[in-house]
Design an enzyme around this catalytic site. Structure first.
Site, PDB file in Angstrom:
ATOM      1  N   LYS A 120     -25.576   2.963  37.492  1.00 25.69           N
ATOM      2  CA  LYS A 120     -24.323   2.333  37.503  1.00 25.69           C
ATOM      3  C   LYS A 120     -24.067   2.004  38.678  1.00 25.69           C
ATOM      4  CE  LYS A 120     -22.957   3.048  33.222  1.00 25.69           C
ATOM      5  NZ  LYS A 120     -22.242   1.801  32.525  1.00 25.69           N
ATOM      6  N   GLY A 171     -20.742   1.205  20.321  1.00 30.86           N
ATOM      7  CA  GLY A 171     -20.566   2.298  20.892  1.00 30.86           C
ATOM      8  C   GLY A 171     -19.203   3.046  20.830  1.00 30.86           C
ATOM      9  N   PHE A 172     -19.120   4.186  21.357  1.00 32.91           N
ATOM     10  CA  PHE A 172     -17.861   5.011  21.284  1.00 32.91           C
ATOM     11  C   PHE A 172     -16.588   4.187  21.983  1.00 32.91           C
ATOM     12  CE2 PHE A 172     -15.539   8.890  22.974  1.00 32.91           C
ATOM     13  CZ  PHE A 172     -14.487   8.944  22.090  1.00 32.91           C
ATOM     14  N   ILE A 173     -16.582   4.069  23.358  1.00 32.78           N
ATOM     15  CA  ILE A 173     -15.571   3.006  24.042  1.00 32.78           C
ATOM     16  C   ILE A 173     -15.509   1.647  23.451  1.00 32.78           C
ATOM     17  CG2 ILE A 173     -14.698   2.526  26.450  1.00 32.78           C
ATOM     18  CD1 ILE A 173     -15.956   5.039  27.523  1.00 32.78           C
ATOM     19  N   TYR A 194     -29.141   7.830  36.062  1.00 37.71           N
ATOM     20  CA  TYR A 194     -28.033   7.254  35.234  1.00 37.71           C
ATOM     21  C   TYR A 194     -26.950   6.749  36.396  1.00 37.71           C
ATOM     22  CZ  TYR A 194     -23.417   6.902  32.830  1.00 37.71           C
ATOM     23  OH  TYR A 194     -22.323   6.630  32.405  1.00 37.71           O
TER      24      TYR A 194
END
Length: 323
Positions: free
Chosen positions: A156, A11-13, A152
């Site tokens: 979290k 993934g990006f991070i 979402y």
């Protein structure tokens, strides 16, 4: 050599965090299910760059699969876990809320149980600025974030609460990081900066929800990755903002700067503002400065330039990537 498990490594991070860990001499065990929420070619690009390092080991697995996790952790020494595997995206969470709770909450539970079982004391858990909807800016970690406005954000928040339970019961040292609008090279194709650059360059309509006056605390991915690694320090259970920390920047300003760097004008198609989106985000990062000795270093100007440059260098294969 310390061994760190990074979930969501493609993934990006997760990719950038893994890259910085590898360059700093850590051993990284990268887990990713390589799902197709967005074009998997971008994930393959990131994963290929990580596999150039001898101290990187990759497993295609899902944090929702406890038995698979158990097999991996049972065979490898692990010093800490950075959980960056998540279902992301506010709007899609309204269409498919079940998968968000399954990955973001049940997946986190699996990892907490794995840490407890194998006596691994440290977890860094990715959370989100989306929890601050309706709160007074700049957002501080002490605000009562009890009214999430998307599945979402709710997933979290649930993961944060569950992590505290395991800290209380088993003494796990857990850093919860609330990220603010992360952008940069090889970013997610479903996010605004990637989309804007591609749409403007290709002469396609820019799909904009709202009038563009909504603003964000944009944070460059290298800064986010650096803060994530600093959060491996033992600090107990702490929730910490990682954001730009300056006045939020409007979407219109970002569009203007991208047009300037590309030398092309945007053809904007306006749509109604989405109910689950936030009008503004702005992080108070005093706690990150105090506990992690962290603050962002890359300005929005520089970060957008780097993002456009990366896109232009990779334009040939990016032309087929769906946004």
């Amino acid at each position: 050599m310390q061994s760190i498990v990074v979930t969501g490594a493609a993934g990006f991070i997760g990719w950038k965090t893994s890259l910085l860990l590898l360059e700093s001499g850590y051993r990284v065990i990268g887990l990713d299910n390589m799902n197709e929420y967005y074009d998997p070619r971008v994930k393959a690009y990131r994963l290929n760059s990580l596999q150039e390092y001898e101290n990187f080991t990759a497993f295609q697995t899902d944090i929702e699969d406890f038995n698979s996790l158990d097999g991996i952790f049972g065979k490898h020494r692990v010093d800490a876990v950075i959980n960056l595997a998540a279902r992301a995206g506010v709007r899609y969470s309204i269409e498919n809320p079940y998968i968000y709770m399954s990955t973001n909450l049940n997946g986190t539970l699996n990892l907490l149980e794995i840490l407890r079982k194998y006596k691994i004391n440290k977890l860094v858990l990715a959370s989100t600025s989306s929890l601050y909807a309706g709160q007074q800016m700049p957002f501080k970690e002490t605000l009562p974030v009890n009214t999430p406005i998307s599945p979402y954000a709710a997933s979290k928040k649930s993961a944060e609460v569950l992590a505290y339970t395991y800290h209380f019961l088993y003494g796990l040292d857990i850093s919860v990081l609330r990220y603010f609008t992360v952008y940069g090279p090889a970013g997610r194709p479903d996010m605004s900066v990637f989309r804007f650059i591609k749409w403007i360059d290709e002469g396609k309509q820019v799909e904009l929800y709202g009038d563009g006056s909504q603003s964000r605390d944009f944070t460059y991915v290298d800064d986010i990755a650096a803060g994530t690694i600093k959060a491996l320090s033992n600090i107990g259970y702490e929730i910490i903002n990682l954001g730009g920390g300056k006045n939020p920047i409007s979407i219109n300003q970002v569009l203007e700067q991208i047009q300037g760097y590309l030398g092309k004008e945007a053809n904007i198609s306006y749509h109604p503002f989405h109910l689950a989106d936030m009008k503004e985000t702005w992080a108070n990062i005093d706690k990150a400065r105090e506990l992690l000795d962290w603050e962002p270093r890359v300005s929005l100007d520089d970060g957008l330039k780097r993002s456009v440059s990366w896109y232009l260098e990779n334009r040939e294969w990016l032309k087929d990537v769906q946004v």
